[in-house]
Structure formats: C-alpha cells, structure tokens
Design an enzyme around this catalytic site. Structure first.
Site, short mmCIF file in Angstrom:
data_model
loop_
_atom_site.label_atom_id
_atom_site.label_comp_id
_atom_site.label_asym_id
_atom_site.label_seq_id
_atom_site.Cartn_x
_atom_site.Cartn_y
_atom_site.Cartn_z
N ARG A 1 0.75 -1.18 0.03
CA ARG A 1 -0.13 0.14 0.14
C ARG A 1 0.99 1.41 -0.17
NH1 ARG A 1 -3.13 3.03 4.25
NH2 ARG A 1 -4.60 4.22 3.32
N SER B 1 8.89 9.95 -2.09
CA SER B 1 8.43 11.16 -1.67
C SER B 1 7.42 10.92 -0.40
CB SER B 1 7.63 11.92 -2.45
OG SER B 1 6.64 11.48 -3.25
N HIS C 1 -6.15 -5.76 -2.52
CA HIS C 1 -6.72 -5.82 -1.42
C HIS C 1 -7.23 -7.12 -0.72
CE1 HIS C 1 -8.41 -1.36 -2.42
NE2 HIS C 1 -7.14 -1.38 -2.02
N HIS D 1 0.89 4.19 -2.78
CA HIS D 1 0.52 5.73 -2.76
C HIS D 1 2.13 6.53 -2.86
CE1 HIS D 1 -3.02 5.57 0.51
NE2 HIS D 1 -3.03 4.55 -0.63
N ASP D 2 3.08 5.97 -2.76
CA ASP D 2 4.07 6.60 -3.21
C ASP D 2 4.07 6.81 -4.86
OD1 ASP D 2 6.76 7.98 -3.18
OD2 ASP D 2 7.50 6.09 -3.90
N ASN E 1 -3.13 9.18 3.51
CA ASN E 1 -1.77 8.48 3.94
C ASN E 1 -1.59 8.47 5.52
OD1 ASN E 1 -0.83 8.07 1.28
ND2 ASN E 1 0.10 10.23 1.33
N PRO F 1 -6.62 7.22 -5.72
CA PRO F 1 -8.03 6.77 -5.93
C PRO F 1 -8.85 6.96 -4.56
CG PRO F 1 -6.48 5.11 -6.11
CD PRO F 1 -5.48 6.18 -5.95
N ASP G 1 -10.48 -8.43 2.68
CA ASP G 1 -10.82 -9.88 2.25
C ASP G 1 -11.35 -10.72 3.28
OD1 ASP G 1 -11.16 -12.21 0.78
OD2 ASP G 1 -9.26 -11.98 -0.36
N ASP H 1 9.03 7.86 -6.28
CA ASP H 1 10.47 8.56 -6.02
C ASP H 1 10.54 8.73 -4.43
OD1 ASP H 1 8.31 10.30 -5.07
OD2 ASP H 1 9.23 12.21 -6.07
#
Length: 330
Positions: free
Chosen positions: A66, A80, A197, A70-71, A98, A167, A249, A78
C-alpha cells in the site's frame, strides 16, 4: 588536443565502470541488475530484514505494498511518501489518505543496514520497491515478481499533491480509469492491482457511508450484499470509529491470492470503488477471469506491479540518493 582530452575522459569512464564506481550501462534507466557492481548485497539485506520482520508482523506485506502504491501515484515512484514534514511544508505522509500508512520504521532499518555496507548508493525508492515485494512474497519463500532498480529519490513532498492523485474509496469507474490512464496504466492494471486488497484491513470511515442512509432513506448501498452489510454494521457503529478496522478480504486477509475476486462477485467488496469494478463490462470480465484462475493472478499482478513501479521514475542524474529516507540530503 580536443581528441586527446576526449580519449582521456573515455579511459576515465571505463576505469570507473570497471571499479564499480559508476555504471554507464545502467545510467538513466531501470535494470534488474542495477546494483550488481555498486552494491551486490543490497537485495539480500532487504530480504533478510523483511523475513525477520514478517515473522512477528504478518500484515507487513499489506502495509508496504500500500505504501508503494501511494508513493508511485504521487510524483511517481520517488520515495516522496517517506519524507517527513519540514517547517511549514506538510509532507505527503501527513495527508488524510496517507494517515494510516505504516511500516516506515522497517524502511528506516533497511536503509541503515544498507548504508553501512554501501553508503550513498541505494535509493530509498528502490528499497521501498524491494521491501514491498519481499514482504508480500514472504509466505511463499520465493519472490512473486522481479523488481527493476535504478530509481532516484525525489526532493519534494507535499500533502496537497495527494488530492486527485490517489484513488478515492468512493470513486466510480470513470474516475478510477481516468486516474489510472493518467499514470500510464489501463483497465487490466486497475483490476489486477486492486487485487492487492486481498491482504490487509480498512478503517470503517472509508466505507461506512455505504452502510447507513446511503440514499437518504436509512438504507445501505444496494450494490453491497445485504447480509454482509448487516454484519459490517455490527462491526462499524455510526458514526465510524477511527480505531476500528475490518478485513478487506474476509477470512483471507493474510493470504495473498485471488480470493479477493470471489468476494467482489459476491458483492462483498468494502469500498464503493471496488463495487465500481463490476459496473464496467471490460473490468467485470477481468474480475471474472481472475476469479476463475488462481494461477493467472500471480503473473498478472507481477506484470502490473512492474508497470506501477516505473511510473514517472527519476533516473540518471535526476533527484538524489538519500542518506536518510525521511529527509533530503543536506
């Protein structure tokens, strides 16, 4: 004179390459053997630390895949998302989407271990990509996908840039595919990467709007199985508690497999964005195909996560190789 100078530079580059100080073959691109000369133990160090940490924390795979997702979706892959807030510049990790990320300490431990062996060589972005792969793969005792390396670390991290780049759990299919297309991904990648997921949990607030008064009549989202919705209401009171989590799940949240697609077709996906995968004919076909064949899920995920791991990467002289993943170099 110019020819002699050029020849000397050529000889110098060849010498540095042979010594492993620079790798002109890999400069500016990702490679499976990027650190073969400069830090040959890098991947083994990551693997050993992840193996140790997953023994006591089996949910680490869900946390790190995850984090990588998200990165990569904000400013590209990168690292960040690993940067801490500095002064008045709020970093990505502080943004609401986040706020539940975890596993930063594991990345710190890996970076510290690698810096002892190969200082200023291996990027935090590459460490995150390797750690996510190894954590998901840990129960299988073999890597589930190969990781290309050679990413450089970014020097900017802004919480505001998560808006429109990650998203939403409430997104419809049109919003989802438009976002994925902007990142160079297609509908197949959308459905396949959603399969991550199959491991992990979600906070009630990310889906509780589907349980209570969805259409203003005190009802649940009709695209959610009613029996499952009732079970979820027992776990997630209204208003949603920020501390309660639910398996994404059910009964299989620690097993990386294709069971996720079973629950989707049973209308038991937690998020509205998951139910949205069944509203488009093409994405529904992909869901059905992956649900029917466990063996097809693994190579499909390997292909899509490789594409995700190459989103807007910094290579060559762009960015930097951070010495500490939480701060840019001084």
């Amino acid at each position: 004179m110019k020819m002699r100078a050029g020849y000397c530079i050529f000889i110098l580059l060849v010498s540095l390459t042979l010594l492993g100080i620079v790798d002109v073959c890999n400069a500016g691109k990702l490679s499976y053997k990027f650190y073969k000369r400069t830090c040959p133990r890098a991947e083994q160090i990551v693997k050993e630390i992840i193996q140790n940490r997953t023994q006591s924390n089996p949910s680490l795979g869900a946390r790190l895949i995850r984090m990588q997702f998200h990165d990569c979706f904000v400013r590209g892959c990168d690292a960040s998302v690993l940067l801490d807030t500095v002064n008045n510049s709020t970093a990505e990790k502080e943004a609401i989407p986040n706020s539940s990320l975890s596993g930063f300490d594991v990345i710190d431990d890996i970076k510290t271990a690698i810096e002892r062996v190969c200082p200023k060589v291996v990027s935090c972005a590459d460490i995150l990509a390797l750690a996510a792969r190894d954590a998901v793969s840990a129960p299988f005792s073999k890597p589930l996908w190969d990781v290309q390396l050679g990413r450089r670390d970014g020097m900017v991290s802004l919480a505001t840039e998560t808006n429109g780049n990650l998203p939403s759990p409430f997104a419809n299919f049109t919003s989802l595919i438009q976002l994925f297309n902007r990142k160079g991904l297609d509908v197949n990648d959308l459905v396949v990467l959603s399969g991550a997921h199959t491991i992990g949990v979600a906070h009630c607030a990310t889906f509780s709007s589907r349980l209570y008064n969805f259409t203003g009549k005190g009802d649940a989202d009709p695209s959610l199985d009613p029996t499952y919705a009732e079970a979820l209401r027992k776990q997630c009171p209204n208003p949603a508690s920020p501390t309660i989590t639910v398996e994404m799940d059910p009964t299989s949240s620690l097993s990386f497999d294709n069971h996720y697609y079973d629950i989707l077709l049973q209308k038991k996906g937690l998020f509205g964005s998951e139910a949205a995968l069944l509203t488009n004919r093409n994405s529904r076909k992909i869901v059905t195909r992956l649900q029917r064949s466990r063996s097809s899920f693994f190579p499909a995920f390997a292909k899509s996560v490789k594409k995700m791991g190459a989103i807007e990467v910094l290579t060559g002289n762009a960015g930097e190789v951070r010495q500490n993943c939480r701060v840019v170099n001084p």
